[in-house]
Design a protein around this motif. Structure first.
Motif, PDB file in Angstrom:
ATOM      1  N   ARG A  57      35.854  39.074  42.604  1.00  0.00           N
ATOM      2  CA  ARG A  57      34.416  39.299  42.789  1.00  0.00           C
ATOM      3  C   ARG A  57      34.053  40.764  42.606  1.00  0.00           C
ATOM      4  N   SER A  58      35.040  41.647  42.683  1.00  0.00           N
ATOM      5  CA  SER A  58      34.831  43.080  42.450  1.00  0.00           C
ATOM      6  C   SER A  58      35.097  43.441  40.993  1.00  0.00           C
ATOM      7  N   GLY A  59      35.235  42.445  40.136  1.00  0.00           N
ATOM      8  CA  GLY A  59      35.461  42.699  38.720  1.00  0.00           C
ATOM      9  C   GLY A  59      36.834  43.262  38.412  1.00  0.00           C
ATOM     10  N   GLN A  60      37.832  42.906  39.193  1.00  0.00           N
ATOM     11  CA  GLN A  60      39.202  43.391  39.070  1.00  0.00           C
ATOM     12  C   GLN A  60      39.272  44.910  39.145  1.00  0.00           C
ATOM     13  N   ASN A  61      38.418  45.484  39.959  1.00  0.00           N
ATOM     14  CA  ASN A  61      38.468  46.918  40.204  1.00  0.00           C
ATOM     15  C   ASN A  61      39.787  47.213  40.918  1.00  0.00           C
ATOM     16  N   PRO A  62      40.625  48.111  40.388  1.00  0.00           N
ATOM     17  CA  PRO A  62      41.925  48.382  41.007  1.00  0.00           C
ATOM     18  C   PRO A  62      41.835  48.754  42.486  1.00  0.00           C
ATOM     19  N   GLN A  63      40.759  49.420  42.894  1.00  0.00           N
ATOM     20  CA  GLN A  63      40.621  49.809  44.298  1.00  0.00           C
ATOM     21  C   GLN A  63      40.313  48.623  45.194  1.00  0.00           C
ATOM     22  N   ALA A  64      39.918  47.498  44.605  1.00  0.00           N
ATOM     23  CA  ALA A  64      39.624  46.309  45.399  1.00  0.00           C
ATOM     24  C   ALA A  64      40.880  45.531  45.742  1.00  0.00           C
ATOM     25  N   CYS A  65      42.040  46.023  45.321  1.00  0.00           N
ATOM     26  CA  CYS A  65      43.313  45.382  45.675  1.00  0.00           C
ATOM     27  C   CYS A  65      44.237  46.390  46.345  1.00  0.00           C
ATOM     28  N   LEU A  66      43.677  47.270  47.146  1.00  0.00           N
ATOM     29  CA  LEU A  66      44.511  48.238  47.854  1.00  0.00           C
ATOM     30  C   LEU A  66      44.878  47.739  49.241  1.00  0.00           C
ATOM     31  N   PHE A  67      43.913  47.447  50.072  1.00  0.00           N
ATOM     32  CA  PHE A  67      44.139  46.889  51.404  1.00  0.00           C
ATOM     33  C   PHE A  67      45.279  47.564  52.156  1.00  0.00           C
ATOM     34  N   SER A  68      45.278  48.869  52.165  1.00  0.00           N
ATOM     35  CA  SER A  68      46.258  49.669  52.923  1.00  0.00           C
ATOM     36  C   SER A  68      47.702  49.280  52.644  1.00  0.00           C
ATOM     37  N   GLY A  69      48.001  48.933  51.406  1.00  0.00           N
ATOM     38  CA  GLY A  69      49.383  48.651  51.020  1.00  0.00           C
ATOM     39  C   GLY A  69      49.882  47.263  51.348  1.00  0.00           C
ATOM     40  N   THR A  70      49.011  46.360  51.772  1.00  0.00           N
ATOM     41  CA  THR A  70      49.459  45.008  52.115  1.00  0.00           C
ATOM     42  C   THR A  70      49.377  44.054  50.923  1.00  0.00           C
ATOM     43  N   THR A  71      48.887  44.541  49.789  1.00  0.00           N
ATOM     44  CA  THR A  71      48.677  43.693  48.614  1.00  0.00           C
ATOM     45  C   THR A  71      49.256  44.350  47.362  1.00  0.00           C
ATOM     46  N   PHE A  72      49.292  43.584  46.280  1.00  0.00           N
ATOM     47  CA  PHE A  72      49.731  44.096  44.984  1.00  0.00           C
ATOM     48  C   PHE A  72      49.048  43.283  43.891  1.00  0.00           C
ATOM     49  N   VAL A  73      48.994  43.834  42.687  1.00  0.00           N
ATOM     50  CA  VAL A  73      48.429  43.134  41.544  1.00  0.00           C
ATOM     51  C   VAL A  73      49.570  42.474  40.790  1.00  0.00           C
ATOM     52  N   SER A  74      49.366  41.209  40.414  1.00  0.00           N
ATOM     53  CA  SER A  74      50.403  40.429  39.730  1.00  0.00           C
ATOM     54  C   SER A  74      49.887  39.896  38.395  1.00  0.00           C
ATOM     55  N   ASN A  75      50.803  39.753  37.453  1.00  0.00           N
ATOM     56  CA  ASN A  75      50.494  39.132  36.162  1.00  0.00           C
ATOM     57  C   ASN A  75      50.743  37.627  36.204  1.00  0.00           C
ATOM     58  N   ASN A  76      51.337  37.129  37.275  1.00  0.00           N
ATOM     59  CA  ASN A  76      51.715  35.722  37.382  1.00  0.00           C
ATOM     60  C   ASN A  76      50.671  34.926  38.161  1.00  0.00           C
ATOM     61  N   ASP A  77      50.191  33.879  37.550  1.00  0.00           N
ATOM     62  CA  ASP A  77      49.182  33.020  38.172  1.00  0.00           C
ATOM     63  C   ASP A  77      49.790  32.303  39.385  1.00  0.00           C
ATOM     64  N   PRO A  78      49.248  32.541  40.592  1.00  0.00           N
ATOM     65  CA  PRO A  78      49.789  31.907  41.789  1.00  0.00           C
ATOM     66  C   PRO A  78      49.247  30.497  42.035  1.00  0.00           C
ATOM     67  N   SER A  79      48.381  30.000  41.186  1.00  0.00           N
ATOM     68  CA  SER A  79      47.806  28.662  41.366  1.00  0.00           C
ATOM     69  C   SER A  79      48.908  27.615  41.444  1.00  0.00           C
ATOM     70  N   ALA A  80      48.755  26.666  42.378  1.00  0.00           N
ATOM     71  CA  ALA A  80      49.756  25.608  42.535  1.00  0.00           C
ATOM     72  C   ALA A  80      49.169  24.465  43.362  1.00  0.00           C
ATOM     73  N   ASN A  81      49.674  23.286  43.142  1.00  0.00           N
ATOM     74  CA  ASN A  81      49.333  22.101  43.933  1.00  0.00           C
ATOM     75  C   ASN A  81      47.826  21.889  44.088  1.00  0.00           C
ATOM     76  N   GLY A  82      47.086  22.055  43.027  1.00  0.00           N
ATOM     77  CA  GLY A  82      45.644  21.819  43.060  1.00  0.00           C
ATOM     78  C   GLY A  82      44.820  22.986  43.566  1.00  0.00           C
ATOM     79  N   CYS A  83      45.463  24.063  43.985  1.00  0.00           N
ATOM     80  CA  CYS A  83      44.761  25.259  44.434  1.00  0.00           C
ATOM     81  C   CYS A  83      44.708  26.228  43.265  1.00  0.00           C
ATOM     82  N   LEU A  84      43.512  26.427  42.721  1.00  0.00           N
ATOM     83  CA  LEU A  84      43.333  27.315  41.582  1.00  0.00           C
ATOM     84  C   LEU A  84      42.832  28.675  42.042  1.00  0.00           C
ATOM     85  N   PHE A  85      43.602  29.713  41.759  1.00  0.00           N
ATOM     86  CA  PHE A  85      43.198  31.076  42.070  1.00  0.00           C
ATOM     87  C   PHE A  85      42.339  31.572  40.915  1.00  0.00           C
TER      88      PHE A  85
END
Length: 170
Positions: A81-109
């Motif tokens: 929703r932030s347009g993949q702004n790199p700063q929108a995935c910082l969260f004090s080091g609790t997150t990371f950006v991935s190239n792998n789609d985590p969608s599974a079992n009917g849950c679409l990311f």
């Protein structure tokens, strides 16, 4: 000589295409952290504008019913929703950006801003008072390598194309 010019134009077009290509389509929570830390991140994302309806009970992404799974869905929604702004995935080091789609079992990311939508509920939880939101002090998003996934790869590709173009034009 004309064939060298045509090759050069082709290589420059390929380099431009690769340079603009989006890498790192999903923001995810780190699985090596304690749930209490990830819960704060989840709360912040849901309170800060993520669409957390899919991780509510009976939602498409409720299962698995774990903090880690729900956290990843929430921060990814916030990031998209932030347009993949790199700063929108910082969260004090609790997150990371991935190239792998985590969608599974009917849950679409969602992988784009339009897929994440912007007209839904603001959030289902309140953000914490301080400490877990996107941090201007940590530009690495917890990776400590590059702030945007794929930056090094694009730089290497562009450098190789540039060197090849120089070689072909000589």
């Amino acid at each position: 000589m004309a064939t060298h010019a045509a090759r050069l134009v082709f290589l420059l077009a390929v380099a431009a295409t690769l340079a603009g290509r989006s890498e790192g389509g999903w923001c995810l929570c780190r699985t090596d952290l304690y749930d209490v830390m990830l819960q704060k991140t989840l709360d912040y994302a849901c309170g800060g504008g993520a669409d957390c309806r899919p991780i509510l009970q009976n939602g498409a992404c409720f299962m698995p019913n774990t903090v880690k799974a729900h956290c990843s869905y929430a921060v990814n929604s916030y990031y998209q929703r932030s347009g993949q702004n790199p700063q929108a995935c910082l969260f004090s080091g609790t997150t990371f950006v991935s190239n792998n789609d985590p969608s599974a079992n009917g849950c679409l990311f969602p992988a784009t801003q339009s897929a994440a939508g912007t007209n839904g509920t603001i959030g289902v939880n309140s953000p914490p008072a301080f400490g877990q939101g996107p941090s201007a002090n940590d530009m690495s998003g917890g990776t400590k390598i590059f702030p945007v996934a794929g930056t090094a790869k694009r730089a290497v590709i562009l450098a190789c194309c540039w060197l090849l173009a120089l070689y072909l034009s000589a």
